[in-house]
Each structure stands twice: as structure tokens, then as C-alpha cells.
Design a protein around this motif. Structure first.
Motif, PDB file in Angstrom:
ATOM      1  N   PRO A  97       0.826  -1.210   0.000  1.00 24.32           N
ATOM      2  CA  PRO A  97       0.000   0.000   0.000  1.00 24.32           C
ATOM      3  C   PRO A  97       0.859   1.259   0.000  1.00 24.32           C
ATOM      4  N   GLY A  98       0.414   2.229  -0.765  1.00 27.25           N
ATOM      5  CA  GLY A  98       1.103   3.523  -0.779  1.00 27.25           C
ATOM      6  C   GLY A  98       0.457   4.431   0.254  1.00 27.25           C
ATOM      7  N   GLN A  99       0.540   5.726   0.018  1.00 25.99           N
ATOM      8  CA  GLN A  99      -0.073   6.694   0.927  1.00 25.99           C
ATOM      9  C   GLN A  99      -1.593   6.570   0.904  1.00 25.99           C
ATOM     10  N   ASP A 100      -2.156   6.603  -0.301  1.00 32.52           N
ATOM     11  CA  ASP A 100      -3.604   6.523  -0.457  1.00 32.52           C
ATOM     12  C   ASP A 100      -3.965   5.181  -1.079  1.00 32.52           C
ATOM     13  N   PHE A 101      -4.775   4.427  -0.389  1.00 30.78           N
ATOM     14  CA  PHE A 101      -5.238   3.152  -0.921  1.00 30.78           C
ATOM     15  C   PHE A 101      -6.660   2.932  -0.442  1.00 30.78           C
ATOM     16  N   VAL A 102      -7.348   2.046  -1.111  1.00 27.58           N
ATOM     17  CA  VAL A 102      -8.732   1.724  -0.778  1.00 27.58           C
ATOM     18  C   VAL A 102      -8.781   0.270  -0.329  1.00 27.58           C
ATOM     19  N   VAL A 103      -9.464   0.039   0.770  1.00 27.08           N
ATOM     20  CA  VAL A 103      -9.652  -1.309   1.302  1.00 27.08           C
ATOM     21  C   VAL A 103     -10.906  -1.884   0.649  1.00 27.08           C
TER      22      VAL A 103
END
Length: 142
Positions: A97-103
Motif C-alpha cells: 500500500p502507498g499513501q492513499d489506498f482503498v480497502v
């Protein structure tokens, strides 16, 4: 002589159906081929806790969850809405995962690629049915 003309008609119909089939298959499969070339994002299972529930129906209808990744608790948007605050969910998180990710929900697949695969299957099935129907009509001709 009339028999040869009927054969030429059947051959031209088969040629047009063949060209149409190749064109439809190319247009349908092109997005799928380009998406496969980009590769799928590797996902791994995890458990998440809903910390902020959002009602469904809006454009940004995503609950906010806390998930533990490599021993660090992080907050991320969940690709779902309307869950009770404090509810624990089985989810998938990006392997890197980077800074912004979606679960995503644990049962969710790679929706974009799967949608294109499903679209390709339906278009090719329809094309096969039309080609089969056209061939059947040609066989019925005297």
C-alpha cells in the motif's frame, strides 16, 4: 447457372459475417488486452474495523476503516457503505500500500478487469449466437 449464383450469395454472407465477427471481437477484446498488460494489483487479506459509517447513495459513499498493515494501524476508505461503527470486516488490502489506498471487501475481485472480462464473454457469446443464427438461416434457404 442459378445454383452458382446462390453459392456466391452464401459465400458473400459468410465473408461479411466473418469480417463482422473479427471486428466485434477486436473492439471487445482490446480493452481487456490492455488491462491485462497493466497487471492486477496484488492483494492480501486483513481485518478492518469501521470507525466512521457513511450512508449509501452518495458519490463518496465509503466507510472509513482502521486496518493493521505490517504492524501499523492505518485508516483508509472502505469500498462499501452503511456498516455499523465498530463492526469488524474481512477485507483485502494492497500487498504494497502507498499513501492513499482503498480497502476492499474480502469477496471482491478486481472489479475493473473482471467487468471487462464479463463484457467480453457476453459480447462474444452474442456474436456466436448471431453467427449461428445466420448460418442456420443460410441452411434453410433452398
Amino acid at each position: 447457372m442459378g445454383r452458382q449464383r446462390g453459392s456466391a450469395s452464401v459465400a458473400s454472407i459468410l465473408l461479411v459475417l466473418g469480417i463482422l465477427g473479427v471486428a466485434v471481437a477486436a473492439v471487445t477484446l482490446w480493452p481487456l488486452v490492455t488491462a491485462v498488460g497493466q497487471g492486477r494489483t496484488a492483494m492480501r487479506p486483513a481485518m478492518a474495523t469501521v470507525i466512521e459509517s457513511r450512508p449509501c447513495g452518495g458519490q463518496s459513499a465509503r466507510d472509513l476503516v482502521e486496518v493493521q498493515i505490517d504492524g501499523v494501524v492505518r485508516q483508509a476508505p472502505f469500498d462499501g457503505c452503511g456498516h455499523a461503527r465498530g463492526q469488524e470486516l474481512s477485507v483485502q488490502v494492497p500487498a504494497d500500500p502507498g499513501q492513499d489506498f482503498v480497502v476492499r471487501p474480502a469477496h471482491a475481485a478486481d472489479s475493473e478487469l473482471d467487468a471487462q472480462e464479463q463484457r467480453a464473454k457476453w459480447v462474444l457469446l452474442t456474436l456466436a449466437a448471431v453467427a449461428g443464427g445466420g448460418y442456420g438461416l443460410m441452411l434453410r434457404r433452398p
